[in-house]
Design a protein around this motif. Structure first.
Motif, PDB file in Angstrom:
ATOM      1  N   PHE A 131       1.107  -1.215   0.086  1.00 29.16           N
ATOM      2  CA  PHE A 131      -0.035   0.182   0.065  1.00 29.16           C
ATOM      3  C   PHE A 131       0.882   1.185  -0.061  1.00 29.16           C
ATOM      4  O   PHE A 131       1.774   1.446   0.756  1.00 29.16           O
ATOM      5  CB  PHE A 131      -0.831  -0.066   1.371  1.00 29.16           C
ATOM      6  N   ARG A 132       0.657   2.117  -0.906  1.00 28.94           N
ATOM      7  CA  ARG A 132       1.464   3.307  -0.914  1.00 28.94           C
ATOM      8  C   ARG A 132       0.743   4.303   0.040  1.00 28.94           C
ATOM      9  O   ARG A 132      -0.325   4.079   0.336  1.00 28.94           O
ATOM     10  CB  ARG A 132       1.596   4.042  -2.336  1.00 28.94           C
ATOM     11  N   PRO A 133       1.633   5.259   0.305  1.00 31.39           N
ATOM     12  CA  PRO A 133       0.942   6.485   1.330  1.00 31.39           C
ATOM     13  C   PRO A 133      -0.432   7.054   0.292  1.00 31.39           C
ATOM     14  O   PRO A 133      -0.457   7.089  -0.749  1.00 31.39           O
ATOM     15  CB  PRO A 133       1.859   7.551   1.458  1.00 31.39           C
ATOM     16  N   GLY A 139      -1.228  -4.171 -10.211  1.00 27.50           N
ATOM     17  CA  GLY A 139      -2.373  -2.923  -9.964  1.00 27.50           C
ATOM     18  C   GLY A 139      -2.772  -2.018 -10.692  1.00 27.50           C
ATOM     19  O   GLY A 139      -2.201  -1.772 -11.866  1.00 27.50           O
ATOM     20  N   GLN A 140      -3.653  -1.279 -10.191  1.00 31.60           N
ATOM     21  CA  GLN A 140      -4.260  -0.210 -11.014  1.00 31.60           C
ATOM     22  C   GLN A 140      -3.203   1.102 -11.502  1.00 31.60           C
ATOM     23  O   GLN A 140      -2.312   1.034 -10.550  1.00 31.60           O
ATOM     24  CB  GLN A 140      -5.564   0.337 -10.228  1.00 31.60           C
ATOM     25  N   THR A 141      -3.645   1.750 -12.476  1.00 30.24           N
ATOM     26  CA  THR A 141      -2.887   2.781 -12.626  1.00 30.24           C
ATOM     27  C   THR A 141      -2.786   3.564 -11.156  1.00 30.24           C
ATOM     28  O   THR A 141      -3.621   4.045 -10.700  1.00 30.24           O
ATOM     29  CB  THR A 141      -3.338   3.575 -13.831  1.00 30.24           C
ATOM     30  N   GLY A 142      -1.634   4.158 -11.091  1.00 31.75           N
ATOM     31  CA  GLY A 142      -1.300   5.172  -9.801  1.00 31.75           C
ATOM     32  C   GLY A 142      -0.962   4.447  -8.434  1.00 31.75           C
ATOM     33  O   GLY A 142      -0.892   5.122  -7.430  1.00 31.75           O
ATOM     34  N   ALA A 143      -1.106   3.017  -8.596  1.00 27.09           N
ATOM     35  CA  ALA A 143      -1.144   2.299  -7.205  1.00 27.09           C
ATOM     36  C   ALA A 143       0.422   2.044  -6.827  1.00 27.09           C
ATOM     37  O   ALA A 143       0.524   1.610  -5.693  1.00 27.09           O
ATOM     38  CB  ALA A 143      -1.697   0.712  -7.711  1.00 27.09           C
ATOM     39  N   GLY A 144       1.328   2.260  -7.627  1.00 21.12           N
ATOM     40  CA  GLY A 144       2.862   2.231  -7.107  1.00 21.12           C
ATOM     41  C   GLY A 144       3.753   1.121  -7.945  1.00 21.12           C
ATOM     42  O   GLY A 144       4.743   0.801  -7.275  1.00 21.12           O
ATOM     43  N   LYS A 145       3.328   0.640  -8.919  1.00 22.38           N
ATOM     44  CA  LYS A 145       4.005  -0.484  -9.586  1.00 22.38           C
ATOM     45  C   LYS A 145       5.524   0.134 -10.154  1.00 22.38           C
ATOM     46  O   LYS A 145       6.531  -0.315  -9.804  1.00 22.38           O
ATOM     47  CB  LYS A 145       3.199  -0.943 -11.002  1.00 22.38           C
ATOM     48  N   THR A 146       5.185   1.393 -10.831  1.00 22.30           N
ATOM     49  CA  THR A 146       6.687   1.785 -11.381  1.00 22.30           C
ATOM     50  C   THR A 146       7.483   2.455 -10.172  1.00 22.30           C
ATOM     51  O   THR A 146       8.537   2.277 -10.397  1.00 22.30           O
ATOM     52  CB  THR A 146       6.309   3.092 -12.518  1.00 22.30           C
ATOM     53  N   PHE A 147       6.915   2.964  -9.276  1.00 28.01           N
ATOM     54  CA  PHE A 147       7.717   3.536  -7.989  1.00 28.01           C
ATOM     55  C   PHE A 147       8.490   2.379  -7.607  1.00 28.01           C
ATOM     56  O   PHE A 147       9.399   2.366  -7.197  1.00 28.01           O
ATOM     57  CB  PHE A 147       6.778   4.144  -7.039  1.00 28.01           C
ATOM     58  N   SER A 148       7.574   1.058  -7.305  1.00 25.70           N
ATOM     59  CA  SER A 148       8.189  -0.104  -6.706  1.00 25.70           C
ATOM     60  C   SER A 148       9.438  -0.747  -7.650  1.00 25.70           C
ATOM     61  O   SER A 148      10.401  -0.951  -7.134  1.00 25.70           O
ATOM     62  CB  SER A 148       7.321  -1.210  -6.522  1.00 25.70           C
TER      63      SER A 148
HETATM   64  P1  ADP Z   1       1.631   3.070 -11.252  1.00 23.68           P
HETATM   65  O1  ADP Z   1       3.144   2.787 -11.830  1.00 23.68           O
HETATM   66  O2  ADP Z   1       1.317   1.776 -10.594  1.00 23.68           O
HETATM   67  O3  ADP Z   1       0.914   3.511 -12.163  1.00 23.68           O
HETATM   68  P2  ADP Z   1       3.292   4.967  -9.796  1.00 23.68           P
HETATM   69  O4  ADP Z   1       4.424   4.099  -9.365  1.00 23.68           O
HETATM   70  O5  ADP Z   1       3.475   5.851 -10.938  1.00 23.68           O
HETATM   71  O6  ADP Z   1       1.878   3.925 -10.156  1.00 23.68           O
HETATM   72  O7  ADP Z   1       2.906   5.686  -8.631  1.00 23.68           O
HETATM   73  C1  ADP Z   1       2.011   6.670  -8.709  1.00 23.68           C
HETATM   74  C2  ADP Z   1       2.356   8.099  -7.777  1.00 23.68           C
HETATM   75  O8  ADP Z   1       2.571   7.621  -6.442  1.00 23.68           O
HETATM   76  C3  ADP Z   1       3.816   8.388  -8.193  1.00 23.68           C
HETATM   77  O9  ADP Z   1       3.906   9.669  -7.852  1.00 23.68           O
HETATM   78  C4  ADP Z   1       4.746   7.532  -7.175  1.00 23.68           C
HETATM   79  O10 ADP Z   1       5.853   8.546  -6.806  1.00 23.68           O
HETATM   80  C5  ADP Z   1       3.764   7.617  -6.048  1.00 23.68           C
HETATM   81  N1  ADP Z   1       4.162   6.309  -4.942  1.00 23.68           N
HETATM   82  C6  ADP Z   1       3.821   5.275  -5.377  1.00 23.68           C
HETATM   83  N2  ADP Z   1       4.024   4.315  -4.303  1.00 23.68           N
HETATM   84  C7  ADP Z   1       4.772   4.923  -3.378  1.00 23.68           C
HETATM   85  C8  ADP Z   1       5.396   4.795  -2.204  1.00 23.68           C
HETATM   86  N3  ADP Z   1       5.412   3.718  -1.695  1.00 23.68           N
HETATM   87  N4  ADP Z   1       5.995   6.011  -1.632  1.00 23.68           N
HETATM   88  C9  ADP Z   1       5.655   7.155  -1.944  1.00 23.68           C
HETATM   89  N5  ADP Z   1       5.328   7.308  -3.050  1.00 23.68           N
HETATM   90  C10 ADP Z   1       4.620   6.653  -4.075  1.00 23.68           C
END
Ligand code: ADP
Ligand code: MG
Length: 365
Positions: free
Chosen positions: A10-12, A86-95
């Motif tokens: 779970f992202r913040p 996960g859905q768009t914006g859920a933190g996949k690419t950040f991870s």
């Molecule tokens: P996805 O790839 O699933 O579409 P992103 O990884 O791009 O989503 O994340 C969406 C936003 O949330 C980005 O701005 C990213 O930096 C932020 N974010 C995601 N996961 C985290 C996390 N664990 N801690 C801090 N910010 C996060």
């Protein structure tokens, strides 16, 4: 015992979610393996995973639990796969890549940078008589076409199968990398090519699957033999339902085609977890490019980890629930495809639904 490690992250809350007064956090952590999830109808579900990463979890923790054992095995000649879902914006690419693949402080480095560092560290401390080479490929699947992200002119890479090497991407560029800095530069060039291709095709990265492939080859000079481990890191397209994106017409049709490969992934997981005892049954790997490329990862010839990324906000609870159910179902994949479904029902216990694989199948397929 499952051959796939499944974790939830779970992202913040995002600033938008925080400023929206109707939004609150829909998860209540129990421990680092389970939590209660409250959906938009105020119903409670209990979920359990191999590990749950809450909003304060560090990138290093995620890497160490999910990917490190797989990276070390790949270094020793085995195949491995790490998938973010996960859905768009859920933190996949950040991870996967942190806020940026190159300009990123140590703490925020994602799975990719940590994988690269680990592979070159392993190399440094390995037996001097073994000659290692690390090769890197990067492809993207968009609308059922596999595109080489190191050479955009190769926009229809064919998937082949070899008895010795398994699934292969025929003709995809392989870049030899000799240290972490070179590997990261190559990854950055692939990522920037992704953006160029996207503008040309008027698409967004959330609608394509991105696959990073590391091949670690070792020449055992004493034994006169070569062995190779293949490591796939997969950043999947957003799993949200096409209709919910607000898209219409051609864009909606496009979104539906993209979602088909994720449903194909669901169908493969379903087939791998539900077989009649003693009966051979068909696993529909060939129904999409994605499942074909992931055939080794899902079918048992690879150690696999799945990170189910979710927003913690009530406003996204329907999509998060669908992601968590997908993960629950994936946990039931066995090394042997002849596993069968349990008869467990969806009984409501003390106001809490246990999320069973049968329940998650209902929703995903
Ligand atoms: P996805 O790839 O699933 O579409 P992103 O990884 O791009 O989503 O994340 C969406 C936003 O949330 C980005 O701005 C990213 O930096 C932020 N974010 C995601 N996961 C985290 C996390 N664990 N801690 C801090 N910010 C996060
Ligand atoms: Mg992304």
């Amino acid at each position: 015992m499952s051959n796939i490690t499944v974790c939830a992250r779970f992202r913040p809350l995002s600033s938008k979610e925080r400023s929206n007064h109707g939004d609150s956090v829909c998860i209540h952590g129990i421990d680092n393996e389970s939590f209660i999830f409250k959906d938009d109808k105020e119903e409670n579900f209990k979920f359990g995973f191999d590990r749950v990463f809450y909003e304060k979890s560090e990138q290093a923790e995620v890497f160490e639990f999910l990917a490190l054992p797989i990276v070390r095995d790949a270094f020793n000649g085995m195949n491995g796969t790490v998938i973010t879902y996960g859905q768009t914006g859920a933190g996949k690419t950040f991870s996967m890549e942190g806020p940026s693949i190159l300009a990123c402080d140590e703490q925020k480095k994602g799975l990719l940078q940590r994988t690269v560092d680990e592979l070159f560290d392993c190399m440094k401390y390995s037996d001097a008589s073994v000659k290692f080479t690390i090769k890197l490929s990067m492809v993207e699947i968009y609308m059922e076409k596999v595109r080489d992200l190191f050479d955009l002119s190769r926009d229809n890479i064919q998937i082949k199968e070899s008895r010795v090497q398994g699934i292969l991407l025929s003709g995809a560029t392989e870049i030899y990398v000799f240290n972490s800095a070179e590997a990261l530069q190559s990854l950055a060039s692939g990522i920037s090519n992704r953006a160029v291709g996207e503008t040309q095709m008027n698409m967004a990265s959330s609608r394509s699957h991105c696959i990073y492939i590391f091949t670690v080859q070792q020449e055992l000079t004493k034994e006169k033999r070569v062995k190779a481990g293949k490591l796939l890191l997969v950043d999947l397209a957003g799993s949200e339902k096409a209709e919910k994106t607000g898209a219409e017409g051609k864009v909606l049709e496009e979104a539906k085609t993209i979602n088909k490969s994720l449903s194909a992934l669901g169908n493969v997981i379903n087939a791998l977890t539900c077989g009649s005892p003693g009966k051979a049954f068909h696993i529909p790997y060939r129904d999409s490019k994605l499942t074909r490329i992931l055939q080794d990862a899902l079918g048992g010839n690879s150690k696999t980890a799945l990170l189910c990324c979710c927003s913690p906000s009530t406003s996204n609870s329907a999509e998060s629930l669908s992601t968590l159910r997908f993960g629950t179902r994936a946990k039931h994949i066995n090394a042997s495809p002849h596993a069968h479904c349990s008869e467990e029902s969806n009984a409501k216990k003390h106001g809490v639904y246990e999320a069973t694989k049968d329940e998650s199948m209902e929703r995903i397929l």
